[in-house]
Design a protein around this motif. Structure first.
Motif, PDB file in Angstrom:
ATOM      1  N   HIS A 285       4.701  16.127  38.169  1.00 52.60           N
ATOM      2  CA  HIS A 285       5.706  16.248  37.167  1.00 52.60           C
ATOM      3  C   HIS A 285       6.373  14.566  37.052  1.00 52.60           C
ATOM      4  O   HIS A 285       6.933  14.461  38.173  1.00 52.60           O
ATOM      5  CB  HIS A 285       6.834  17.195  37.868  1.00 52.60           C
TER       6      HIS A 285
ATOM      7  N   PRO B  68       9.599  12.709  36.353  1.00 48.30           N
ATOM      8  CA  PRO B  68      11.020  13.129  36.501  1.00 48.30           C
ATOM      9  C   PRO B  68      11.591  12.460  35.150  1.00 48.30           C
ATOM     10  O   PRO B  68      11.305  11.500  34.893  1.00 48.30           O
ATOM     11  CB  PRO B  68      11.342  12.409  37.820  1.00 48.30           C
TER      12      PRO B  68
ATOM     13  N   GLY C  39       9.361  16.780  43.332  1.00 54.42           N
ATOM     14  CA  GLY C  39      10.105  15.720  44.203  1.00 54.42           C
ATOM     15  C   GLY C  39      10.460  14.462  43.500  1.00 54.42           C
ATOM     16  O   GLY C  39      10.559  13.336  44.300  1.00 54.42           O
TER      17      GLY C  39
ATOM     18  N   MET D 246       9.364  32.226  38.197  1.00 54.38           N
ATOM     19  CA  MET D 246       9.343  30.985  39.178  1.00 54.38           C
ATOM     20  C   MET D 246       9.049  31.053  40.555  1.00 54.38           C
ATOM     21  O   MET D 246       8.646  30.402  41.195  1.00 54.38           O
ATOM     22  CB  MET D 246      10.750  30.063  38.853  1.00 54.38           C
TER      23      MET D 246
ATOM     24  N   GLN E 197       4.213  24.099  36.864  1.00 52.91           N
ATOM     25  CA  GLN E 197       4.527  25.529  36.313  1.00 52.91           C
ATOM     26  C   GLN E 197       3.777  25.630  34.917  1.00 52.91           C
ATOM     27  O   GLN E 197       3.277  26.794  34.660  1.00 52.91           O
ATOM     28  CB  GLN E 197       5.987  25.778  36.498  1.00 52.91           C
TER      29      GLN E 197
ATOM     30  N   THR F 268      16.990  21.409  42.383  1.00 55.31           N
ATOM     31  CA  THR F 268      15.522  21.891  41.684  1.00 55.31           C
ATOM     32  C   THR F 268      14.480  20.515  41.952  1.00 55.31           C
ATOM     33  O   THR F 268      14.208  19.901  41.346  1.00 55.31           O
ATOM     34  CB  THR F 268      15.975  21.695  40.242  1.00 55.31           C
ATOM     35  N   PHE F 269      13.760  20.867  43.195  1.00 53.21           N
ATOM     36  CA  PHE F 269      12.749  19.995  43.896  1.00 53.21           C
ATOM     37  C   PHE F 269      11.964  19.675  42.997  1.00 53.21           C
ATOM     38  O   PHE F 269      11.297  18.580  42.799  1.00 53.21           O
ATOM     39  CB  PHE F 269      12.664  20.379  45.042  1.00 53.21           C
TER      40      PHE F 269
ATOM     41  N   ASP G 254      18.404  19.813  37.785  1.00 48.19           N
ATOM     42  CA  ASP G 254      17.139  19.225  36.808  1.00 48.19           C
ATOM     43  C   ASP G 254      16.596  20.467  36.146  1.00 48.19           C
ATOM     44  O   ASP G 254      15.518  20.906  36.833  1.00 48.19           O
ATOM     45  CB  ASP G 254      16.282  18.116  37.371  1.00 48.19           C
TER      46      ASP G 254
ATOM     47  N   ASP H 127      10.564  28.097  43.738  1.00 47.95           N
ATOM     48  CA  ASP H 127       9.140  28.368  43.358  1.00 47.95           C
ATOM     49  C   ASP H 127       8.442  27.978  44.946  1.00 47.95           C
ATOM     50  O   ASP H 127       8.291  26.672  45.056  1.00 47.95           O
ATOM     51  CB  ASP H 127       8.558  27.374  42.299  1.00 47.95           C
TER      52      ASP H 127
ATOM     53  N   VAL I 150      11.491  24.396  33.763  1.00 47.73           N
ATOM     54  CA  VAL I 150      10.251  24.557  34.438  1.00 47.73           C
ATOM     55  C   VAL I 150       9.663  23.367  34.715  1.00 47.73           C
ATOM     56  O   VAL I 150       9.853  22.068  33.819  1.00 47.73           O
ATOM     57  CB  VAL I 150       9.322  25.423  33.631  1.00 47.73           C
TER      58      VAL I 150
ATOM     59  N   GLN J 173      21.846  32.532  36.962  1.00 45.94           N
ATOM     60  CA  GLN J 173      21.532  31.797  37.856  1.00 45.94           C
ATOM     61  C   GLN J 173      22.214  30.353  37.914  1.00 45.94           C
ATOM     62  O   GLN J 173      22.820  29.830  38.779  1.00 45.94           O
ATOM     63  CB  GLN J 173      20.368  31.237  38.360  1.00 45.94           C
TER      64      GLN J 173
HETATM   65  C1  LIG Z   1      12.389  20.396  35.881  1.00 42.54           C
HETATM   66  S1  LIG Z   1      11.869  21.059  37.408  1.00 42.54           S
HETATM   67  C2  LIG Z   1      12.570  19.878  38.417  1.00 42.54           C
HETATM   68  C3  LIG Z   1      11.817  18.501  38.502  1.00 42.54           C
HETATM   69  C4  LIG Z   1      11.957  17.523  39.537  1.00 42.54           C
HETATM   70  N1  LIG Z   1      13.277  17.088  39.202  1.00 42.54           N
HETATM   71  C5  LIG Z   1      11.196  16.604  39.782  1.00 42.54           C
HETATM   72  O1  LIG Z   1      11.499  15.376  39.456  1.00 42.54           O
HETATM   73  O2  LIG Z   1       9.955  16.845  40.275  1.00 42.54           O
HETATM   74  C6  LIG Z   1      12.722  22.311  37.564  1.00 42.54           C
HETATM   75  C7  LIG Z   1      12.351  23.056  38.965  1.00 42.54           C
HETATM   76  O3  LIG Z   1      13.647  23.813  39.138  1.00 42.54           O
HETATM   77  C8  LIG Z   1      13.171  24.956  39.832  1.00 42.54           C
HETATM   78  N2  LIG Z   1      14.358  26.013  39.479  1.00 42.54           N
HETATM   79  C9  LIG Z   1      14.551  26.623  38.267  1.00 42.54           C
HETATM   80  N3  LIG Z   1      15.666  27.564  38.655  1.00 42.54           N
HETATM   81  C10 LIG Z   1      15.851  27.536  39.895  1.00 42.54           C
HETATM   82  C11 LIG Z   1      16.769  28.082  40.761  1.00 42.54           C
HETATM   83  N4  LIG Z   1      17.564  28.976  40.289  1.00 42.54           N
HETATM   84  N5  LIG Z   1      16.767  27.741  42.188  1.00 42.54           N
HETATM   85  C12 LIG Z   1      15.968  26.810  42.651  1.00 42.54           C
HETATM   86  N6  LIG Z   1      15.267  26.313  41.762  1.00 42.54           N
HETATM   87  C13 LIG Z   1      15.074  26.630  40.432  1.00 42.54           C
HETATM   88  C14 LIG Z   1      11.894  25.463  39.154  1.00 42.54           C
HETATM   89  O4  LIG Z   1      11.136  26.343  40.105  1.00 42.54           O
HETATM   90  C15 LIG Z   1      11.285  23.938  38.924  1.00 42.54           C
HETATM   91  O5  LIG Z   1      10.680  23.534  40.201  1.00 42.54           O
END
Ligand SMILES: C[S@@+](CC[C@H](N)C(=O)[O-])C[C@H]1O[C@@H](n2cnc3c(N)ncnc32)[C@H](O)[C@@H]1O
Length: 325
Positions: free
Chosen positions: A21, A23, A49, A144, A124, A45-46, A117, A71, A120, A234
């Protein structure tokens, strides 16, 4: 409205699926957190990473980072990527539960900031087995958190026509929601609707007009995804919990990707950065009515160069606030 970048991509074969992914808004997000080397921060929102890695680079040996994702695959990938990183705690959880998670992993440090962040991740979206994409065939899942809840296909099998219409209309802002819901209900009386290809084709037939650069199923897929993951609920819970746990002077940074999401963030930031209007006429404003946030700067969007490098960044919008009490 955001289309997850799918308009820019062709079908993805499972064999070509890349577990990465890119960022977005990295410089802006890091600046927003105003990191202190020895501070404690949260990446809510890892994903894969991307932001976590940059935050860790900016932290010193004493710094700590809690990163969470709902996830399980994101957390599994993170445990491999950051196996030797003692400053990082990775937790499979929802950011709606930040109020309990942040103190539990604080190592006695105040929380200096939380980054969201939203939406999805590319892994994903690109993995057909997750069912997020209308461009490649897979089960209509879209959860998710695959360890709980029901896939979209199970909900579509039991929801009423009105419930389906309502979700597609409100969360997809789709004009043809009724026709789409009718087509779904008509199809499921013949056989279970289980594959994304069939759903995308059915929606394409029901949607009368074409929006430029946008697959006709974009709005419906987004609506179903947001619904099955309760994304707006959420988000509300996560923002409230974040403001509760961030210490005075700490930062809240939120990257959203479409108008419904950003509306929640914008309204929350507005409400938390002004005196509760109910108390405005009182001679003295009680402490609980004082604003908890101060808005920091204006909203930021990615540069043209970033969007060129990473088309999925194009609808990203970053809002930043500071905790003031
Ligand atoms: C856009 S991605 C984040 C990308 C990350 N910042 C990176 O640089 O790799 C969004 C992530 O947020 C997670 N996510 C969405 N809603 C969430 C929630 N309510 N709690 C925890 N994680 C969540 C998703 O599963 C997804 O992996």
């Amino acid at each position: 409205m955001h289309d997850n970048g799918e308009a820019f991509r062709g079908a993805v074969s499972p064999l070509l699926f890349v577990d990465e992914h890119t960022p977005v808004l990295v410089g802006e997000a890091l600046a927003a957190l105003a990191l202190q080397a020895g501070g404690y921060y949260v990446d809510a929102t890892f994903g894969r990473g991307g932001h976590t890695a940059l935050i860790l680079q900016a932290l010193g040996r004493e710094g700590r980072l809690l990163a969470i994702d709902r996830d399980p695959q994101a957390i599994a990938a993170g445990r491999q990527r950051f196996a030797d990183e003692v400053r990082l705690t990775l937790v499979h959880a929802s950011f709606a539960d930040l109020a309990a998670l942040v103190p539990a992993h604080a190592h006695g440090l105040p929380c200096g900031g939380v980054l969201f962040d939203l939406g999805v991740s590319s892994p994903q979206l690109d993995d057909p087995r997750r069912g997020f994409s209308f461009r490649s065939d897979g089960p209509i899942d879209m959860r998710m958190d695959t360890s709980r809840g029901e896939p979209v296909s199970a909900w579509l099998a039991r929801a009423s026509l009105d419930e389906i219409r309502e979700v597609i209309s409100t969360l997809g802002e789709e004009r043809f929601a009724r026709r789409i819901a009718q087509a779904i209900v008509a199809t499921r009386t013949e056989h279970p609707l289980t594959r994304t290809n069939e759903l995308a084709a059915l929606v394409s037939r029901a949607v009368r007009t074409r929006e430029p650069g946008k697959h006709p199923a974009t709005r419906t897929f987004q609506a179903l995804r947001m619904f099955i993951n309760d994304e707006l609920g959420q988000l509300n819970r996560g923002l409230n919990a974040a403001v509760d746990v961030i210490s005075r002077g700490g930062r809240l940074a939120v990257i959203s990707f479409h108008s419904l999401e950003d509306r929640v963030v914008k309204n929350f930031f507005r409400d938390e950065s002004q005196i509760d209007p109910v108390f405005l006429d009182l001679p003295a404003i009680p402490p609980e009515a004082q604003p908890r946030l101060r808005l920091v700067g204006r909203k930021s969007r990615p540069s043209d160069a970033e969007v060129k490098r990473n088309p999925r960044a194009r609808s990203a919008l970053l809002r930043v606030a500071e905790k003031v009490v």
